[in-house]
Design a protein around this motif. Sequence first.
Motif, PDB file in Angstrom:
ATOM      1  N   PHE A  70       0.852  -1.192   0.000  1.00  0.00           N
ATOM      2  CA  PHE A  70       0.000   0.000   0.000  1.00  0.00           C
ATOM      3  C   PHE A  70       0.883   1.236   0.000  1.00  0.00           C
ATOM      4  O   PHE A  70       2.051   1.183   0.388  1.00  0.00           O
ATOM      5  N   LEU A  71       0.323   2.346  -0.436  1.00  0.00           N
ATOM      6  CA  LEU A  71       1.068   3.597  -0.500  1.00  0.00           C
ATOM      7  C   LEU A  71       1.225   4.205   0.890  1.00  0.00           C
ATOM      8  O   LEU A  71       0.329   4.078   1.729  1.00  0.00           O
ATOM      9  N   GLY A 111      -3.070   2.918   3.838  1.00  0.00           N
ATOM     10  CA  GLY A 111      -2.988   1.519   4.238  1.00  0.00           C
ATOM     11  C   GLY A 111      -4.194   1.079   5.036  1.00  0.00           C
ATOM     12  O   GLY A 111      -4.749  -0.004   4.814  1.00  0.00           O
ATOM     13  N   GLU A 112      -4.632   1.921   5.979  1.00  0.00           N
ATOM     14  CA  GLU A 112      -5.782   1.588   6.812  1.00  0.00           C
ATOM     15  C   GLU A 112      -7.049   1.473   5.970  1.00  0.00           C
ATOM     16  O   GLU A 112      -7.867   0.566   6.164  1.00  0.00           O
ATOM     17  N   VAL A 113      -7.223   2.378   5.014  1.00  0.00           N
ATOM     18  CA  VAL A 113      -8.405   2.341   4.152  1.00  0.00           C
ATOM     19  C   VAL A 113      -8.431   1.052   3.335  1.00  0.00           C
ATOM     20  O   VAL A 113      -9.463   0.361   3.245  1.00  0.00           O
ATOM     21  N   LEU A 114      -7.294   0.704   2.737  1.00  0.00           N
ATOM     22  CA  LEU A 114      -7.234  -0.513   1.920  1.00  0.00           C
ATOM     23  C   LEU A 114      -7.460  -1.765   2.760  1.00  0.00           C
ATOM     24  O   LEU A 114      -8.103  -2.719   2.313  1.00  0.00           O
ATOM     25  N   PRO A 142      -3.530  -5.811   2.501  1.00  0.00           N
ATOM     26  CA  PRO A 142      -2.147  -5.373   2.235  1.00  0.00           C
ATOM     27  C   PRO A 142      -1.363  -5.292   3.541  1.00  0.00           C
ATOM     28  O   PRO A 142      -1.895  -4.854   4.564  1.00  0.00           O
ATOM     29  N   ILE A 143      -0.108  -5.705   3.507  1.00  0.00           N
ATOM     30  CA  ILE A 143       0.686  -5.787   4.741  1.00  0.00           C
ATOM     31  C   ILE A 143       1.978  -4.992   4.683  1.00  0.00           C
ATOM     32  O   ILE A 143       2.655  -4.817   5.691  1.00  0.00           O
ATOM     33  N   LYS A 144       2.330  -4.474   3.495  1.00  0.00           N
ATOM     34  CA  LYS A 144       3.651  -3.857   3.338  1.00  0.00           C
ATOM     35  C   LYS A 144       3.536  -2.480   2.698  1.00  0.00           C
ATOM     36  O   LYS A 144       2.896  -2.324   1.649  1.00  0.00           O
TER      37      LYS A 144
END
Length: 332
Positions: free
Chosen positions: A205-206, A245-248, A260-262
Amino acid sequence: MILVTGGTGLIGSHLLFQLAKSGNTIRAIYRSEKSLKKVTKVFGYYTENPTQLLERISWVQGDITDIASMEAAFDGAHYVYHCAALISFDPRQLDDLIKTNTEGTANIVNLCVAHQVKKLCYVSSIAAIGKATKGKISTENNEWTDTNVSVYGLTKHDAELEVWRGSLEGLPVVVVNPGVVFGPGFWRSGSGSFFTYANKGKKSFLPGGTGFVSVNDVTKAMITLMESDIDRERFILVSENLSYGEVLKRIAKKLKVQEPIKQAPFWALELFWRWDGFRSKVLGKRRRLTKNMVKGFRQQETYSSEKIRTMLDFEFDNLQDILTFCCEKFKN
């Protein structure tokens, strides 16, 4: 008579649904017959009989960059919601962004003044809010600078100046500055790409983050402001400030796919925007990542909606509810 520009977009189509449901007399601008199918699709997410509500809308074909094509649409219009815009962060599209966002808004303002419209609501963006210093919260009073601003943000800021110019000419106006707007129906662009990306089960994730808001909160705020006596004010519309990242992760969880983890490393992003720029020049492809975008990823942008909460006693919906709703519609 209520006139809506950009009625076939995410915010515009949801606004039309709310206005039609309330029994208003509505006129809306469209550019092509194909785009009208998107409105029918959005209405269908909320009602089993979208045709009945769609019949309350009078459609006029026009283009905000062509003032002559808009004249008929303004005949008898009392209130105008200006939602039409071009969204792009590609520097190669600067001329198109200026023509649509800035010059197009100037046309709308001029028509509002000429036709003595009672009030104009302009949909701007948090991209037109001045950047806060690191660690600070952005408000409507932030000082505007052109430093590290996207081409989209520049043209939306200039469009706001056209709206304020109209207010000096006697036009009552309100401006809303939504964050990233979540709503169903536009899965291949804008906020819809979050759902498309998450559904692929990507691991990365961005970095960074920004403000997010439900499309229904945006339309509710717009209608409430237009029905109020408030004039010459702008309002940030953000219900939650979250990392990308939290949204995804929230979306992936609801879609029941791998979360997503990274976080994507900055060295990779620095390489990619340079390669993307070269690819754009050689092949004429649209930019997917720019230098300014990567700079923006280096910090979490935080926005305050305290002004609208206080002035209107406005309550935002739980953002998780719209994410859940969007995920259900996306899966279908």
